[in-house]
Structure formats: C-alpha cells, structure tokens
Scaffold this motif. Structure first.
Motif, PDB file in Angstrom:
ATOM      1  N   GLN A 130       0.621  -1.008  -0.018  1.00  0.00           N
ATOM      2  CA  GLN A 130       0.086  -0.003   0.055  1.00  0.00           C
ATOM      3  C   GLN A 130       0.856   1.308  -0.066  1.00  0.00           C
ATOM      4  O   GLN A 130       0.637   2.188  -0.812  1.00  0.00           O
ATOM      5  N   GLN A 131       1.875   1.144   0.816  1.00  0.00           N
ATOM      6  CA  GLN A 131       2.715   2.384   1.085  1.00  0.00           C
ATOM      7  C   GLN A 131       3.738   2.519  -0.370  1.00  0.00           C
ATOM      8  O   GLN A 131       4.360   3.529  -0.529  1.00  0.00           O
ATOM      9  N   GLN A 132       3.924   1.248  -1.146  1.00  0.00           N
ATOM     10  CA  GLN A 132       4.895   1.226  -2.168  1.00  0.00           C
ATOM     11  C   GLN A 132       6.333   1.674  -1.738  1.00  0.00           C
ATOM     12  O   GLN A 132       7.054   2.207  -2.447  1.00  0.00           O
ATOM     13  N   LYS A 133       6.378   0.912  -0.429  1.00  0.00           N
ATOM     14  CA  LYS A 133       7.841   1.065   0.075  1.00  0.00           C
ATOM     15  C   LYS A 133       7.964   0.183   1.130  1.00  0.00           C
ATOM     16  O   LYS A 133       7.147   0.176   1.959  1.00  0.00           O
ATOM     17  N   GLY A 134       8.994  -0.429   1.504  1.00  0.00           N
ATOM     18  CA  GLY A 134       9.264  -0.998   2.711  1.00  0.00           C
ATOM     19  C   GLY A 134      10.654  -1.771   2.650  1.00  0.00           C
ATOM     20  O   GLY A 134      11.395  -2.068   1.578  1.00  0.00           O
ATOM     21  N   ALA A 135      11.449  -1.868   3.777  1.00  0.00           N
ATOM     22  CA  ALA A 135      12.765  -2.614   3.797  1.00  0.00           C
ATOM     23  C   ALA A 135      12.736  -3.635   4.832  1.00  0.00           C
ATOM     24  O   ALA A 135      12.096  -3.401   6.130  1.00  0.00           O
ATOM     25  N   ILE A 136      13.183  -4.801   4.586  1.00  0.00           N
ATOM     26  CA  ILE A 136      13.172  -6.026   5.706  1.00  0.00           C
ATOM     27  C   ILE A 136      14.770  -6.437   5.761  1.00  0.00           C
ATOM     28  O   ILE A 136      15.260  -6.517   4.586  1.00  0.00           O
ATOM     29  N   VAL A 137      14.985  -6.746   7.014  1.00  0.00           N
ATOM     30  CA  VAL A 137      16.502  -7.543   7.067  1.00  0.00           C
ATOM     31  C   VAL A 137      16.060  -8.501   8.300  1.00  0.00           C
ATOM     32  O   VAL A 137      15.443  -8.469   9.263  1.00  0.00           O
ATOM     33  N   ASN A 138      16.508  -9.782   7.662  1.00  0.00           N
ATOM     34  CA  ASN A 138      16.371 -11.145   8.498  1.00  0.00           C
ATOM     35  C   ASN A 138      17.540 -11.075   9.127  1.00  0.00           C
ATOM     36  O   ASN A 138      18.397 -11.267   8.534  1.00  0.00           O
ATOM     37  N   ILE A 139      17.688 -11.293  10.522  1.00  0.00           N
ATOM     38  CA  ILE A 139      18.900 -11.692  11.299  1.00  0.00           C
ATOM     39  C   ILE A 139      19.010 -12.957  11.150  1.00  0.00           C
ATOM     40  O   ILE A 139      18.118 -14.057  11.647  1.00  0.00           O
ATOM     41  N   SER A 140      19.988 -13.776  10.388  1.00  0.00           N
ATOM     42  CA  SER A 140      20.242 -15.223  10.124  1.00  0.00           C
ATOM     43  C   SER A 140      21.474 -15.647  10.816  1.00  0.00           C
ATOM     44  O   SER A 140      21.905 -15.184  11.780  1.00  0.00           O
ATOM     45  N   SER A 141      22.240 -16.392  10.216  1.00  0.00           N
ATOM     46  CA  SER A 141      23.446 -17.164  10.546  1.00  0.00           C
ATOM     47  C   SER A 141      24.491 -17.285   9.556  1.00  0.00           C
ATOM     48  O   SER A 141      23.977 -17.767   8.315  1.00  0.00           O
ATOM     49  N   PHE A 142      25.720 -17.299   9.746  1.00  0.00           N
ATOM     50  CA  PHE A 142      26.709 -17.781   8.482  1.00  0.00           C
ATOM     51  C   PHE A 142      26.483 -19.205   8.460  1.00  0.00           C
ATOM     52  O   PHE A 142      26.869 -19.701   7.063  1.00  0.00           O
ATOM     53  N   SER A 155      21.611 -24.318  10.533  1.00  0.00           N
ATOM     54  CA  SER A 155      21.946 -24.338   9.490  1.00  0.00           C
ATOM     55  C   SER A 155      21.020 -24.822   8.205  1.00  0.00           C
ATOM     56  O   SER A 155      20.944 -23.997   7.352  1.00  0.00           O
ATOM     57  N   THR A 156      20.314 -25.976   8.541  1.00  0.00           N
ATOM     58  CA  THR A 156      19.097 -26.145   7.408  1.00  0.00           C
ATOM     59  C   THR A 156      18.142 -25.103   7.315  1.00  0.00           C
ATOM     60  O   THR A 156      17.773 -24.775   6.289  1.00  0.00           O
ATOM     61  N   MET A 157      17.449 -24.537   8.505  1.00  0.00           N
ATOM     62  CA  MET A 157      16.389 -23.864   8.404  1.00  0.00           C
ATOM     63  C   MET A 157      17.026 -22.439   7.727  1.00  0.00           C
ATOM     64  O   MET A 157      16.044 -21.831   7.164  1.00  0.00           O
ATOM     65  N   ARG A 158      17.959 -22.099   8.092  1.00  0.00           N
ATOM     66  CA  ARG A 158      18.559 -20.894   7.745  1.00  0.00           C
ATOM     67  C   ARG A 158      18.919 -20.946   6.194  1.00  0.00           C
ATOM     68  O   ARG A 158      18.991 -19.775   5.588  1.00  0.00           O
ATOM     69  N   ALA A 159      19.465 -21.764   5.617  1.00  0.00           N
ATOM     70  CA  ALA A 159      19.490 -22.310   4.400  1.00  0.00           C
ATOM     71  C   ALA A 159      18.203 -22.114   3.611  1.00  0.00           C
ATOM     72  O   ALA A 159      18.059 -21.296   2.326  1.00  0.00           O
ATOM     73  N   ASN A 180      16.782  -8.402   2.615  1.00  0.00           N
ATOM     74  CA  ASN A 180      18.074  -8.720   2.720  1.00  0.00           C
ATOM     75  C   ASN A 180      18.126  -9.557   3.994  1.00  0.00           C
ATOM     76  O   ASN A 180      17.579  -9.248   4.900  1.00  0.00           O
ATOM     77  N   SER A 181      19.068 -10.521   4.095  1.00  0.00           N
ATOM     78  CA  SER A 181      19.420 -11.267   5.339  1.00  0.00           C
ATOM     79  C   SER A 181      20.799 -10.948   5.660  1.00  0.00           C
ATOM     80  O   SER A 181      21.822 -11.116   5.018  1.00  0.00           O
ATOM     81  N   LEU A 182      20.873 -10.815   6.902  1.00  0.00           N
ATOM     82  CA  LEU A 182      22.275 -10.503   7.377  1.00  0.00           C
ATOM     83  C   LEU A 182      22.966 -11.932   7.966  1.00  0.00           C
ATOM     84  O   LEU A 182      22.075 -12.284   8.952  1.00  0.00           O
ATOM     85  N   LEU A 183      23.706 -12.472   7.920  1.00  0.00           N
ATOM     86  CA  LEU A 183      24.545 -13.654   8.297  1.00  0.00           C
ATOM     87  C   LEU A 183      25.308 -13.643   9.172  1.00  0.00           C
ATOM     88  O   LEU A 183      26.549 -13.676   9.010  1.00  0.00           O
ATOM     89  N   PRO A 184      25.412 -13.240  10.590  1.00  0.00           N
ATOM     90  CA  PRO A 184      26.611 -13.273  11.495  1.00  0.00           C
ATOM     91  C   PRO A 184      27.381 -14.477  11.684  1.00  0.00           C
ATOM     92  O   PRO A 184      26.772 -15.601  11.407  1.00  0.00           O
ATOM     93  N   GLY A 185      28.584 -14.370  11.828  1.00  0.00           N
ATOM     94  CA  GLY A 185      29.334 -15.182  12.341  1.00  0.00           C
ATOM     95  C   GLY A 185      29.317 -15.305  13.837  1.00  0.00           C
ATOM     96  O   GLY A 185      28.165 -15.519  14.237  1.00  0.00           O
ATOM     97  N   TYR A 186      30.359 -14.916  14.476  1.00  0.00           N
ATOM     98  CA  TYR A 186      30.207 -14.919  16.097  1.00  0.00           C
ATOM     99  C   TYR A 186      30.288 -13.210  16.433  1.00  0.00           C
ATOM    100  O   TYR A 186      31.016 -12.694  15.937  1.00  0.00           O
ATOM    101  N   VAL A 187      29.140 -12.913  17.146  1.00  0.00           N
ATOM    102  CA  VAL A 187      28.956 -11.710  17.829  1.00  0.00           C
ATOM    103  C   VAL A 187      29.096 -11.827  19.347  1.00  0.00           C
ATOM    104  O   VAL A 187      28.814 -12.859  20.069  1.00  0.00           O
ATOM    105  N   ASP A 188      29.329 -10.524  19.994  1.00  0.00           N
ATOM    106  CA  ASP A 188      29.624 -10.572  21.641  1.00  0.00           C
ATOM    107  C   ASP A 188      28.278 -10.767  22.314  1.00  0.00           C
ATOM    108  O   ASP A 188      28.471 -10.621  23.474  1.00  0.00           O
ATOM    109  N   SER A 189      27.170 -11.095  21.555  1.00  0.00           N
ATOM    110  CA  SER A 189      26.132 -11.336  22.660  1.00  0.00           C
ATOM    111  C   SER A 189      26.103 -12.886  22.711  1.00  0.00           C
ATOM    112  O   SER A 189      25.440 -13.716  23.398  1.00  0.00           O
TER     113      SER A 189
END
Ligand SMILES: NC(=O)c1ccc[n+]([C@@H]2O[C@H](COP(=O)([O-])OP(=O)(O)OC[C@H]3O[C@@H](n4cnc5c(N)ncnc54)[C@H](OP(=O)(O)O)[C@@H]3O)[C@@H](O)[C@H]2O)c1
Length: 241
Positions: A130-142, A155-159, A180-189
């Motif tokens: 409706q807005q003709q605009k939007g941005a999504i980021v999924n936090i996934s994994s390497f 591994s399987t579900m994130r593929a 887009n999806s961001l695929l972190p390796g190891y993060v300080d959390s």
C-alpha cells in the motif's frame, strides 16, 4: 513523517542494539520478545531517546505465535499507521547431533527461524505494498551458507530462509519492497571458546553495535538498490566465494 520499524526478539543482543541504533536514526519503534523484559527495555529506551521524540512500544509475545504476530502488526498500525522497516530476529534454535535431534527439535527450529518470517511477511507485506515502500532485514547466521555440524537445525532452516529471501525479494521488488538477510558469524552477545576465536581472521568477535549499524544501512535508502542478498558478517571467518 518519522519512519516506523518493527523489531522482533528485541529485548537483548543484536535485536536490542538494533533498536538503539534505529531510535538514534529517528525511527518510531514497535518491539517484541517473549518475556516481560521487553517492557523494561522499551521504557528505558524511550527515556533515553525522548530527546529525539522517538515513540517506543512493546508487545510481549513469541514469533512462533500467529496471534502474537497479529498483535504486533496491529500495534504498529494503531500507533503509527505505517511500517517502513522490519527486522526479523529470533531466539536460538535447538542444538545437538544431527540424528539425535528429535522431531520436536526440528519442528521448533522450523517455526522459530522459518515460519516466523513467512507469517510476519503475510501480515506486513500488504501494508508495505500500500505504501509502495518497505525494507526488511532478517537476522540469520553464517550457517545458512556454510553448515555447522554443531548446529544442524540452524544450518538447515537458515539455508531455507536464504532461499526465501531471494524469492520474496524478486516477487515484491515491483512494489519497492526490499528484503535482505544478514548472516553473522560470532557476535559478542554469544560466548565463544578460544578455539572458535582462533578461526576468525580478525581475531575478535563482531559487536552487536556493528551488527546494528549494518542493519540500519540495509534498511536505509542508501541501500535502495540492494535486495535479495544474504550478507555474511563474520570478520573473514567463512571462505565461501
Ligand atoms: N550471537 C551470535 O554470535 C549469533 C551468530 C549467528 C546467529 N545468531 C542468531 O541470531 C539471533 C539473535 O542472537 P543474539 O545473540 O542477539 O541472541 P540473545 O542475545 O540471546 O537474544 C535473543 C533475543 O530473542 C528473544 N526471543 C527468544 N525467543 C523468542 C521468541 N520465540 N519470540 C520472540 N522473541 C524471542 C529474547 O527475548 P526473550 O527472552 O524475552 O524472549 C532475546 O531478546 C539468534 O537466532 C541466534 O541464533 C547469533
């Protein structure tokens, strides 16, 4: 008009750092997590960002519950009337040896990582169309691109999520909606062992603040031509070309 962002799994870790970053960049926020911590976090963030005139609302619920997701989207629409950005984040899926994991472990991971995104996209997409605009980021994994033997479910579900990211991006690009999806390796959390640390060429883990800044960029108009990408964020750890 201030943009509105929804962030799931936002009370801690990468989700909460992203909430801080988006508040500082002028978004109104609707945040979700399962425990009451989300209320405390939202109140603290609202106090901190009151100078920016940012509104922060909390919804306590699980990304695995369709009714909770409906309440989340309804809250965003009631309070702000629009959804410009969405960060699909979640908790940690079950871990274990591939064949020792139960059916329930696999179904839990599927609901947590994959169906949570599908279900929320069903609700948010009509608003963004409706807005003709939007941005999504999924936090996934390497592990989506380089499977980890310690994390078969992740591994399987994130593929699967990596493929969905491409499918969704292609189908809704015409409506100016990007995913887009961001695929972190190891993060300080996350606590890493010295052995794991040794596998990271930069010799350190990433910080949740660095994750948040990358997500904020991907959600912004500076990234207006980037969609359908699975972006590795790992200090050089993975070797996939
Ligand atoms: N940290 C890393 O190095 C790393 C690397 C790659 C991928 N990841 C993945 O990235 C995601 C976030 O990681 P993190 O390190 O930021 O985690 P974290 O610090 O443990 O925080 C997890 C967040 O998820 C919320 N949560 C858990 N289950 C939920 C559910 N069913 N519905 C809604 N909220 C839920 C928790 O809040 P409540 O307890 O209130 O529910 C909390 O806010 C996870 O899926 C993790 O597997 C992490």
């Amino acid at each position: 008009m201030k943009p509105t962002a929804i962030i799931t799994a936002a009370s801690k870790g990468m989700g909460s750092a992203t909430a801080h970053e988006l508040a500082a960049r002028g978004y109104n926020l609707v945040l979700m997590s399962r425990s009451a911590d989300i209320h405390t976090f939202a109140e603290t963030l609202a106090d901190k960002t009151s100078v920016h005139d940012t509104s922060v609302h909390a919804v306590q619920g699980s990304v695995t519950d369709e009714q909770d997701l409906k309440r989340l989207v309804e809250t965003a629409m009631d309070k702000f009337g629009r959804i410009d950005a969405l960060v699909n984040n979640t908790g940690h899926p079950p871990k274990g040896k591939t064949l020792a994991l139960s059916d329930n472990d696999w179904h839990t991971g599927f609901d947590l990582i994959f169906m949570s995104v599908i279900r929320l996209m069903r609700l948010v997409t009509p608003v963004m169309e409706q807005q003709q605009k939007g941005a999504i980021v999924n936090i996934s994994s390497f592990a989506a691109l380089e499977p980890s033997v310690e994390r078969p479910v992740s591994s399987t579900m994130r593929a699967a999520l990596a493929n969905f990211t491409k499918l969704y991006a292609r189908e809704y690009a015409h409506a100016n909606i990007r995913m887009n999806s961001l695929l972190p390796g190891y993060v300080d959390s996350y606590n890493v062992t010295p052995e794991t640390l040794a596998t990271i060429p930069m010799g350190r883990v990433g910080t949740v603040e660095e994750v948040a800044k990358t997500i904020a960029f991907l959600l912004s108009d500076d990234a207006a031509f980037i969609t359908g990408q699975n972006i590795i964020f790992d200090g050089g750890m993975t070797q996939r070309v």
